[in-house]
Design an enzyme around this catalytic site. Structure first.
Site, PDB file in Angstrom:
ATOM      1  N   LYS A  78      -7.206  -8.450   2.657  1.00 37.58           N
ATOM      2  CA  LYS A  78      -6.191  -7.544   2.706  1.00 37.58           C
ATOM      3  C   LYS A  78      -5.521  -7.668   3.855  1.00 37.58           C
ATOM      4  O   LYS A  78      -5.935  -7.746   5.035  1.00 37.58           O
ATOM      5  CB  LYS A  78      -6.635  -6.181   2.347  1.00 37.58           C
ATOM      6  CG  LYS A  78      -5.559  -4.709   2.103  1.00 37.58           C
ATOM      7  CD  LYS A  78      -6.228  -3.453   1.839  1.00 37.58           C
ATOM      8  CE  LYS A  78      -5.082  -2.412   1.809  1.00 37.58           C
ATOM      9  NZ  LYS A  78      -5.762  -1.123   1.340  1.00 37.58           N
ATOM     10  N   SER A 153      -3.897   1.161  -2.729  1.00 42.30           N
ATOM     11  CA  SER A 153      -3.079   0.402  -2.114  1.00 42.30           C
ATOM     12  C   SER A 153      -3.604  -1.128  -1.989  1.00 42.30           C
ATOM     13  O   SER A 153      -2.856  -1.927  -1.558  1.00 42.30           O
ATOM     14  CB  SER A 153      -2.833   0.679  -0.627  1.00 42.30           C
ATOM     15  OG  SER A 153      -4.128   0.795   0.223  1.00 42.30           O
ATOM     16  N   SER A 177      -8.009   3.420  -2.452  1.00 41.76           N
ATOM     17  CA  SER A 177      -7.375   2.106  -2.619  1.00 41.76           C
ATOM     18  C   SER A 177      -8.344   0.947  -2.977  1.00 41.76           C
ATOM     19  O   SER A 177      -7.814  -0.062  -2.986  1.00 41.76           O
ATOM     20  CB  SER A 177      -6.695   1.864  -1.247  1.00 41.76           C
ATOM     21  OG  SER A 177      -5.562   2.672  -1.267  1.00 41.76           O
TER      22      SER A 177
HETATM   23  N1  GLN Z   1      -2.986   6.872  -2.854  1.00 39.46           N
HETATM   24  C1  GLN Z   1      -3.519   7.207  -1.655  1.00 39.46           C
HETATM   25  C2  GLN Z   1      -2.283   7.532  -0.760  1.00 39.46           C
HETATM   26  O1  GLN Z   1      -1.563   6.877  -0.829  1.00 39.46           O
HETATM   27  C3  GLN Z   1      -4.670   6.244  -1.173  1.00 39.46           C
HETATM   28  C4  GLN Z   1      -4.307   5.107  -0.458  1.00 39.46           C
HETATM   29  C5  GLN Z   1      -5.568   4.706   0.260  1.00 39.46           C
HETATM   30  O2  GLN Z   1      -6.788   4.594  -0.213  1.00 39.46           O
HETATM   31  N2  GLN Z   1      -5.116   3.449   1.205  1.00 39.46           N
HETATM   32  O3  GLN Z   1      -2.637   7.784   0.497  1.00 39.46           O
END
Ligand code: GLN
Length: 485
Positions: A78, A153, A177
């Site tokens: 990532k 994400s 994410s």
């Molecule tokens: N969807 C969540 C957010 O927008 C989780 C994102 C994540 O785990 N990085 O914060």
């Protein structure tokens, strides 16, 4: 089987049997990424030169007698993990041109185990999102339906693994994410216990919630990766000094006597009933393997989303203050003075969702509102943790849906960010409490993958991988590939 269809485990035996070399495998996957990724947009950077040199050295180490399970294994990271001399963008314009001077601990550990890095993967900007639509490099498409989101994400990680461009990838999980994109693309993804995997060199979003972990096609491959990624790191002050389990050895444990809890709050309004049925299908299968099931309660779950969407933006607003146009990446043109430089570099460098969260977080932390928002959210966090501690006095494992809905259409939730925040309902409690969670494939609805989430007590990653592996020995969902990939 073509090389791109192989799992990490199969690659390890192919390399050991000299069916192919790491260099041949790397060349073939690089060609596939070039041919196929334009449809998906899962890579931000392809590191061809690095990959070929790592593959060559893996082949040399093998020829010299080494036989590690990940020696020559192709992966990608990532684009939030720092990689030395390679762009690390966090999918943000503000990190344009930023090449980290060092590798993140996770990157370093995996490289030491012999993995071959094929590139850096697309994501939501600064990991803020559930759809991979907030990337400066454009949205990622779900290989199961190119008009739909792959989740976020870690959406690039998920799309690349699901489309068989790479067998496995790293991701990070602050509120879901790793697990949510795994669910929406038919993968197995694991968020370890907070502190199990070093955060050093991971660009911080919400430091008390962030945790790196693997995304792969099955639990066995996740175990292989976690074994190499996890462990105490003196460079991360929240990393925990506790011995690692043998995750591979744990996979084969029988499930007889396993006590499963089904939280009654999970099956209320908001859940697509067809996903609920898949959860019950998994439970039935685990019962056949010897598990027992009882209903439990997580009474404070309803407060999780508001608490998370105060704590995460609060921490983000502080973490992202370092991107000021002076130290890293993007700087505006012709600033007239220092204030103008800060304002315009940040104003031009950050995307809409990131700005929204910086504003919410700054407001929540401001002197007059700190007690009402941040402190209150931290109190809720403790209640959520206590709910899990109480539940795990009664059961060994909690099962539920990973997401309330199937993958949605790209653009569908853009006008209403809160509707996307609600998609995190089942995943964020694990981050707030710090416990480990895993999502695994559990079937399809309307041709789209459904993920089921397993949650376990602190540091019980081995149990999650064990249960998922045993389930994957008696089911085939995880072996299904999207048509055309
Ligand atoms: N969807 C969540 C957010 O927008 C989780 C994102 C994540 O785990 N990085 O914060």
């Amino acid at each position: 089987m073509s090389m791109h269809e192989l799992t990490l485990r199969q690659i390890a035996s192919g390399l050991a049997n000299k069916d192919f070399s790491a260099t041949e495998l790397t060349q073939s996957l690089l060609a596939r990424i070039q041919a196929v990724d334009p449809q998906l947009n899962s890579f931000i950077t392809v590191t061809e030169e690095l990959a070929l040199s790592q593959a060559k050295s893996a082949d040399e180490r093998r020829a010299a007698g080494e036989n590690g399970a990940l020696l020559g294994a192709p992966i990608a990271h990532k684009d939030l993990f720092c990689t030395r001399n390679v762009l690390t963008s966090c999918a943000s314009k503000i990190l344009s041109g930023f090449k980290a001077p060092y590798d993140a601990t996770v990157v370093e550990k995996l490289a030491a185990a012999g993995t071959v890095t094929l590139g850096k993967l697309n994501m939501d900007e600064f990991a803020m999102g559930s759809a991979n639509e907030s990337s400066h490099f454009g949205p990622v498409k779900n290989p199961w339906d190119l008009t739909r989101v792959p989740g976020g994400s870690s959406g690039g990680s998920a799309a690349a693994v699901a489309a068989r461009l790479i067998p496995a990838a790293t991701g990070t999980d602050t509120g879901g994410s790793i697990r949510q994109p795994a669910a929406l693309t038919n993968l197995t993804g694991l968020k370890p216990t907070y502190g199990r995997v070093s955060r050093w060199g991971m660009i911080a979003y919400a430091s008390s919630l962030d945790q790196g972990g693997p995304l792969a096609r099955n639990a066995e491959d996740c175990a292989l990766l976690l074994q190499a990624m996890a462990g105490f790191d003196p460079k991360d002050s929240t990393s925990v000094d506790q011995p690692l389990d043998d995750y591979l050895a744990a996979l084969s444990q029988p499930l007889a006597g396993l006590r499963i809890g089904l939280p009654r709050e999970y099956f209320g309004a908001g859940l697509d009933a067809r996903i609920g049925e898949k959860v019950l299908g998994v439970v039935e299968e685990l019962k056949k393997l010897g598990a027992t099931v009882k209903e439990i309660s997580l009474p404070n779950m309803q407060h999780a989303i508001p608490a998370y969407y105060v704590i995460a933006p609060a921490e983000a607003s502080s973490n992202l203050s370092r991107f000021d146009g002076v130290r890293f990446g993007y700087r505006c043109e012709n600033p007239v003075n220092l204030e103008d430089l800060y304002k315009r570099s940040r104003g031009e460098g950050f995307g809409t969702e990131v700005k929204r969260r910086i504003m919410v977080g700054t407001y929540a932390l401001s002197a007059g509102y700190y007690d009402a928002y941040y402190i209150k959210a931290q109190q809720i966090r403790r209640l959520i943790k206590n709910d899990f501690v109480a539940a795990f006095n009664e059961v060994d494992l909690i099962i539920g849906p990973t997401t309330p809905n199937l993958a949605w259409k790209i653009g569908e939730k853009n006008a209403d960010p809160v509707s996307a925040y609600l998609e995190d309902i089942y995943t964020i409690t694990a981050n707030l409490a710090g416990i480990p969670g895993l999502s695994m494939p559990a079937g399809f609805v309307d041709g789209l993958p459904v993920g089921v989430q397993l949650l376990a007590p602190y540091f019980q990653e081995a149990r999650l991988l064990n249960v998922a592996h045993q389930y994957q020995q008696v089911t085939e969902w995880h072996t299904q590939a999207p048509t055309g990939f």
